[in-house]
Design an enzyme around this catalytic site. Structure first.
Site, PDB file in Angstrom:
ATOM      1  N   CYS A  68       0.818  -1.212   0.000  1.00 36.32           N
ATOM      2  CA  CYS A  68       0.000   0.000   0.000  1.00 36.32           C
ATOM      3  C   CYS A  68       0.853   1.264   0.000  1.00 36.32           C
ATOM      4  CB  CYS A  68      -0.939  -0.004   1.204  1.00 36.32           C
ATOM      5  SG  CYS A  68      -2.000   1.455   1.263  1.00 36.32           S
ATOM      6  N   CYS A  86      -0.484   4.198   1.929  1.00 34.34           N
ATOM      7  CA  CYS A  86      -0.192   4.159   3.369  1.00 34.34           C
ATOM      8  C   CYS A  86       1.275   4.482   3.651  1.00 34.34           C
ATOM      9  CB  CYS A  86      -0.453   2.762   3.942  1.00 34.34           C
ATOM     10  SG  CYS A  86      -1.880   1.909   3.275  1.00 34.34           S
ATOM     11  N   ASP A  87       2.173   3.979   2.836  1.00 37.63           N
ATOM     12  CA  ASP A  87       3.590   3.978   3.209  1.00 37.63           C
ATOM     13  C   ASP A  87       4.483   4.915   2.405  1.00 37.63           C
ATOM     14  OD1 ASP A  87       2.919   2.086   5.051  1.00 37.63           O
ATOM     15  OD2 ASP A  87       3.575   0.372   3.869  1.00 37.63           O
TER      16      ASP A  87
END
Ligand code: NDP
Length: 314
Positions: free
Chosen positions: A134, A137-138
């Protein structure tokens, strides 16, 4: 086999399931949540920085655990059991999980999806320590660092664009010599030549690391079999997802990718069954959208039960 009758059964153990359980419990529907042992997607990520309300970020595991505790606080009951089958009866639904048969007036399916893995050495060892599924997200962790994205679909393009904002270089590795992603997404990626490199016709054979974090990848040219290595700080898997919907095949409507078809209110093609989270969403796949759809599903389940009661059917 024991039989239990319930108003709502929720199948799943991720943020969508916990949110549905929280809303259903607060509506006094006494939900039973059948949670399989395999971890949900959020529990596989590290810090979640885009869930509103946590300005300092929160660990994915913590967020999911908190949501479960919150649902339990209002009376949701959790059973650690994998749902093995799902059947539509005349005026109820039946789920077999472990040795138990559960009967329910409504079912909320929140079984999630699993990111497809490469299945190469090092991938599991460095998952969450450089290997990610992801970028949304990261990506922010890759400021001034390098990252690799593997895949050639829309997800790979999206992951690349998310990383581009932060990373000093993004390399896409794809097994074919052309992408399958939509033209518009491809063009966006192609237009950003300054920091993006594409390695075509190549597969990743191993994720390398220093014991702590990812440091590089071993590659094989598919045509020539030539082996090589590149250095990188991260590997983003964007090779598709597999929705956990096997037990629903031929029972409810799934799309061509196996995702449950829902309408805007989380209804599916069977009255009394609702779906939430990644098992019905291959586009957004975010914690917040999953939680939102879990809320919707529970509110609709409550309405459905109220109507059954008003009509004297239960
Ligand atoms: P896709 O199935 O479209 O693409 C997967 C990619 O990964 C393909 O290029 C495939 O290669 C490659 N791949 C699969 N398995 C392996 C493997 N073992 N090793 C190496 N490469 C592999 O998945 P996506 O997640 O990209 O997209 C899923 C759906 O969601 C699509 O319909 C997409 O359009 C949609 N989507 C839409 C978005 C949007 O509109 N913004 C954003 C993200 C997804 P090959 O090409 O050889 O098959």
């Amino acid at each position: 086999m024991a039989r239990q009758k319930n108003e709502v059964i929720i199948i799943g153990g991720g943020i969508a399931a916990h949110t549905a359980a929280l809303y259903a419990a607060r509506a006094e529907l006494k939900p039973i949540v059948l949670q399989a042992a395999s971890p949900d997607q959020l529990s596989l990520t590290t810090v979640v920085e885009n869930f509103p309300g946590f300005p300092e970020g929160i660990l994915g595991t913590q967020l999911v655990e908190n949501a479960k505790k919150q649902a339990q606080k209002f009376g949701a009951q959790y059973v650690l059991a994998q749902a093995d089958s799902f059947d539509i009866k005349k005026d109820y639904f039946e789920i077999v999980a472990g040795k138990e048969v559960y009967q329910a007036l409504t079912v909320i399916i929140a079984t999630g999806a699993a990111a497809r893995r490469l299945d190469v050495p090092g991938e599991d060892k460095y998952f969450g320590r450089g290997v990610s599924t992801c970028a949304t997200c990261d990506a922010a962790f890759y400021r001034d660092r390098e990252a690799v994205v593997v895949g050639g679909g829309d997800s790979a393009m999206e992951e690349t664009l998310a990383l581009y904002k932060f990373a000093k270089k993004v390399t896409i590795i794809h097994r074919k010599n052309e992408f399958k992603a939509s033209k518009i997404m491809q063009e966006r990626v192609f237009s950003l030549k300054d920091k993006i490199e594409i390695i075509w016709g190549t597969e990743i054979t191993e994720v390398l690391g220093d014991g702590q974090f990812v440091t590089g990848l071993k590659l094989k040219n598919i045509k020539t079999d030539e082996m090589s290595e590149i250095k990188t700080n991260g590997l983003f898997l964007a090779i598709g997802h597999i929705p956990n919907t096997k037990i629903f095949i031929n029972k409810i409507q799934l799309d061509e990718l196996g995702y449950i078809v829902t309408d805007k209110k989380s209804h599916i093609n069977v009255n009394g069954v609702f779906a939430a989270g990644d098992c019905q969403d291959h586009i957004f796949r975010q914690a917040i959208t999953s939680a939102g759809s879990g809320c919707q599903a529970a509110m609709e389940a409550e309405r459905y039960i109220e109507k059954l009661k008003a009509d004297g059917k239960v």
